[in-house]
Design an enzyme around this catalytic site. Structure first.
Site, short mmCIF file in Angstrom:
data_model
loop_
_atom_site.label_atom_id
_atom_site.label_comp_id
_atom_site.label_asym_id
_atom_site.label_seq_id
_atom_site.Cartn_x
_atom_site.Cartn_y
_atom_site.Cartn_z
N ASP A 116 0.86 -1.17 -0.09
CA ASP A 116 -0.03 0.03 -0.27
C ASP A 116 0.68 1.32 0.02
OD1 ASP A 116 -2.54 -1.01 -0.09
OD2 ASP A 116 -2.35 -1.73 1.92
N ASP A 179 -6.44 -4.18 -5.81
CA ASP A 179 -6.00 -3.13 -4.98
C ASP A 179 -4.49 -2.49 -5.48
OD1 ASP A 179 -7.97 -4.58 -3.65
OD2 ASP A 179 -8.22 -3.11 -2.18
#
Length: 394
Positions: A116, A179
């Site tokens: 992330d 993602d």
């Protein structure tokens, strides 16, 4: 503004009349609601302390953010919003706010335990580099950290470290979630900065191609998880963590695919990735409609909670794709983005509280963050507003 809970502007909040003239070409409903976004954003930035946590969600009817530590995957979005507000308004008062909220994220740039870093670092320091030229070393270091998660056998970045966990994910030795496509722009941007490695852009391209072959189904819908054998690189199966079922379509995941594949098509000038972004976008357009562009959290659950954050992500991605494609298809994607932004601005603005958009769903309805305001929903709404007049550029 009636119906939007707007109060007097916070000190240092720009008057909407000071916004660049180009903002007038935005859908009128978006232009009308932007002052509310700026007022709420300024109040949050000035009243909260980044050392005590970063805004993440607001439950309906509540007046304050639920915050998370700087190591949360969402920490980069709030400073990112501040940089976006700076760009949208041209008001330098936003610079100090954005720098204050960006600086603590430097503590995250050496992490190799997460995919992330794009969300965390590129949306904060990456925006700062574009705005001021400062923080390039932090972006490069974060990209180097992210690149350690790339497997040349799988041709992808490992999303989660799952080995040994006592849950479903523990059986996934090399999971790739859709993602991660959103974190690849960190590699693209850093590859062009002093000290960056041009190979990072190749990693981003290869990951996006892998996801387009595995996370994407033949009809253009997206599976949340693609599972691989790390020893051989073999693709094993599609599965889900966020969606309702392995064969369902989690709406924000579909938005991630539109946005992420379009970004990588642009960065690499890759026709295969452009086609993948169009395929994901066409599926989205076939399963939403004018006046109903905000989808349910999972397309297989049409009567359950909606997700405004998914709509905002998709709108921003559609604008990037429209700029690349042009012609009739480009006009079609831009029109769908306009319809989405108009629907968000006219129907989904929270009547009060610090978040702009209401009715977002962060996880599965049985878990958490259901029918809330989410910081990343607001971020992608503002990103789409900027992209309306300023085409995305790597």
């Amino acid at each position: 503004m009636a119906g939007c809970g707007q109060s007097a502007p916070a000190p240092g909040t720009p008057d909407p009349s000071s916004a660049p003239a180009a903002a007038g070409s935005l859908p009128a409903s978006v232009t009308k609601v932007l002052p509310t976004a700026y007022e709420r954003l300024a109040r949050s930035a000035d009243s909260l302390d980044p050392t005590k946590g970063y805004p993440r969600s607001v439950d309906g009817g509540k007046s304050s953010w639920t915050t998370k530590p700087v190591d949360d995957w969402t920490s980069g979005f709030f400073p990112g919003e501040l940089w976006l507000a700076r760009d949208l308004t041209g008001d330098q008062a936003w610079t100090a706010r954005a720098q204050r909220w960006t600086a603590p994220i430097a503590s995250q740039i050496h992490r190799t335990d997460t995919h992330d870093l794009g969300f965390v670092v590129d949306d904060s320091f990456g925006e700062q580099v574009q705005a001021t030229g400062q923080g390039a070393d932090d972006v490069v270091t974060a990209a180097r950290s992210l690149a350690t998660r790339y497997s040349p056998k799988v041709h992808a970045i490992k999303s989660w470290d799952t080995d040994g966990e006592d849950d479903k994910r523990g059986s996934w030795r090399f999971p790739v979630i859709i993602d991660t496509a959103m974190n690849l722009e960190l590699l693209d941007h850093a590859s062009t900065l002093p000290g960056g490695d041009p190979a990072w852009k190749d990693i981003a391209t290869q990951h996006a191609l892998t996801a387009s072959h595995t996370n994407m189904r033949p009809d253009g819908s997206i599976a949340h998880v693609a599972v691989f054998d790390p020893d051989t690189g073999a693709f094993l199966k599609r599965d889900t963590w966020q969606g309702a079922a392995p064969d369902s379509t989690w709406s924000r995941g579909q938005g991630w695919a539109i946005h992420g594949f379009a970004a990588q098509a642009r960065a690499a000038n890759n026709p295969e990735l452009k086609a993948a972004a169009q395929k994901a976008a066409d599926w989205w357009l076939a399963h939403t409609s004018p006046g109903n562009r905000v989808p349910p959290w999972d397309f297989s659950k049409p009567t359950e909670e909606r997700d405004t954050s998914a709509a905002a992500v998709a709108a921003s991605g559609l604008l990037d794709l429209a700029d690349q494609v042009g012609g009739a298809d480009g006009a079609r994607y831009r029109q769908a983005a306009a319809e989405t932004l108009d629907e968000l601005a006219t129907k989904e603005v929270a009547p009060s509280g610090p978040a702009l958009l209401a009715h977002a769903t962060g996880g599965k309805p049985q878990d958490s963050e259901v029918d809330v305001g989410l910081v990343y929903g607001d971020y992608y709404f503002l990103e789409a507003a900027r992209r309306w007049t300023v085409p995305a550029a790597t």
